[in-house]
Design a protein around this motif. Sequence first.
Motif, PDB file in Angstrom:
ATOM      1  N   PHE A  61      -0.961   1.268   4.181  1.00  0.00           N
ATOM      2  CA  PHE A  61      -0.656   1.683   2.817  1.00  0.00           C
ATOM      3  C   PHE A  61      -1.049   0.589   1.817  1.00  0.00           C
ATOM      4  N   GLN A  62      -0.828  -0.651   2.188  1.00  0.00           N
ATOM      5  CA  GLN A  62      -1.206  -1.739   1.286  1.00  0.00           C
ATOM      6  C   GLN A  62      -2.699  -1.716   1.007  1.00  0.00           C
ATOM      7  N   PHE A  64      -4.666   0.863   1.307  1.00  0.00           N
ATOM      8  CA  PHE A  64      -4.974   2.094   0.575  1.00  0.00           C
ATOM      9  C   PHE A  64      -4.657   1.928  -0.906  1.00  0.00           C
ATOM     10  N   GLU A  65      -3.488   1.402  -1.198  1.00  0.00           N
ATOM     11  CA  GLU A  65      -3.092   1.245  -2.600  1.00  0.00           C
ATOM     12  C   GLU A  65      -3.931   0.191  -3.316  1.00  0.00           C
ATOM     13  N   ALA A  66      -4.489  -0.750  -2.565  1.00  0.00           N
ATOM     14  CA  ALA A  66      -5.351  -1.762  -3.155  1.00  0.00           C
ATOM     15  C   ALA A  66      -6.763  -1.245  -3.422  1.00  0.00           C
ATOM     16  N   GLY A  67      -7.041   0.002  -3.014  1.00  0.00           N
ATOM     17  CA  GLY A  67      -8.353   0.589  -3.233  1.00  0.00           C
ATOM     18  C   GLY A  67      -9.375   0.252  -2.169  1.00  0.00           C
ATOM     19  N   ALA A  82       6.360   7.203  -0.274  1.00  0.00           N
ATOM     20  CA  ALA A  82       5.454   6.458  -1.139  1.00  0.00           C
ATOM     21  C   ALA A  82       5.135   7.246  -2.410  1.00  0.00           C
ATOM     22  N   GLU A  85       7.770   7.094  -4.969  1.00  0.00           N
ATOM     23  CA  GLU A  85       7.843   5.799  -5.643  1.00  0.00           C
ATOM     24  C   GLU A  85       6.651   5.562  -6.566  1.00  0.00           C
ATOM     25  N   ALA A  87       3.174   6.191  -5.792  1.00  0.00           N
ATOM     26  CA  ALA A  87       1.835   6.057  -5.211  1.00  0.00           C
ATOM     27  C   ALA A  87       1.024   7.319  -5.499  1.00  0.00           C
ATOM     28  N   GLN A  88      -0.247   7.138  -5.788  1.00  0.00           N
ATOM     29  CA  GLN A  88      -1.108   8.242  -6.185  1.00  0.00           C
ATOM     30  C   GLN A  88      -2.047   8.627  -5.045  1.00  0.00           C
ATOM     31  N   PHE A  89      -1.869   9.804  -4.508  1.00  0.00           N
ATOM     32  CA  PHE A  89      -2.742  10.332  -3.463  1.00  0.00           C
ATOM     33  C   PHE A  89      -2.415  11.799  -3.237  1.00  0.00           C
ATOM     34  N   SER A 214      -7.353   9.339  -1.685  1.00  0.00           N
ATOM     35  CA  SER A 214      -7.185   8.789  -3.029  1.00  0.00           C
ATOM     36  C   SER A 214      -7.738   9.761  -4.060  1.00  0.00           C
TER      37      SER A 214
END
Length: 313
Positions: A61-62, A64-67, A82, A85, A87-89, A214
């Motif tokens: 997840f880290q 993924f969220e970092a792009g 996620a 909270e 998170a965009q997906f 994403s």
Amino acid sequence: MYGSLTLAATALAQPLPLRLGTGGAAEEQLWLMQAKPDVGPEQGKAYTLDVTRFPGTDKRFQAFEAGALDLATASANAAMLAASEGAQFKIIASLSRESTQGFSTKYFVKQDSPVKTVKDLKGKTIGVNNLNSSSHLWAKMVLEKNGLNPDRDVTFTPVSFPAQGEALRSGKIDVGAFPQPFATAEEMKGGVRTLFTSKDGVPFDEELMVVIASPAVLASKPAAVKAFLGDLVASTRYYNGNPKPARQALIDGKQVRISPDIYLPMADYYRDPSARVDVKALGQMQDLLVAKGFQRKAVDLATLVDLSYLPAK
């Protein structure tokens, strides 16, 4: 002018790269797409896969969220948490389910453990792959059903699934959570027994592993994502219909490093042949996650789940 048009056409025909993050359990049909690329017709034509395998959901997840990833696997429960909270997906496909139609995650103790029933777990340590994960929730539900307080009566400690067997046998934990193929591997070694399963905690069927995407890749490479999911469906159907040859391909491709004697005959999770997410089951799980304090607020599943990139039924 002609040369420019030729170069443009050639560029358009190039397969688009998709960066995919995977995990270590219940994702065989995705691994099969690496071990046996011809299982789907579009890989190498419409898209290519750049795959990174992660030992745990948190690191995945880290990234993924970092792009750093376009697509990733995730437990359905972790995905909903996620999303709640911020998170965009989008959840775009189902890989496996904890279901009465297939294998359910087992919780082992050592064969000679003094723990004979769930009530004997007071003061003991339970290994889960991550706190607030599915394996954590299932164990908490079982404890509550047996009159124990999961926040006071036991200690939960994070242990990756591949390390649970050693942690259990060395006494670092008293109970371990074992999805496949780790459950069968430990049973074949001997010296362990099942204390309870995930379905003792949550009796209804639930999504286990899903694929998330994403917003950026869905906007910029929709055709590549559709081609990837078409191949995923083909891979799922091949895996379901030819489990032993598919698993042998995974062993030969070094996607799975387990003895064929263990891996080829093992019981497996239910995998929907269409890879479609059971939104109703997600809703049931989300209600439970919110009620038990794992998830602070509900997320709109109609917005979170997007099955439009899958092949039509």
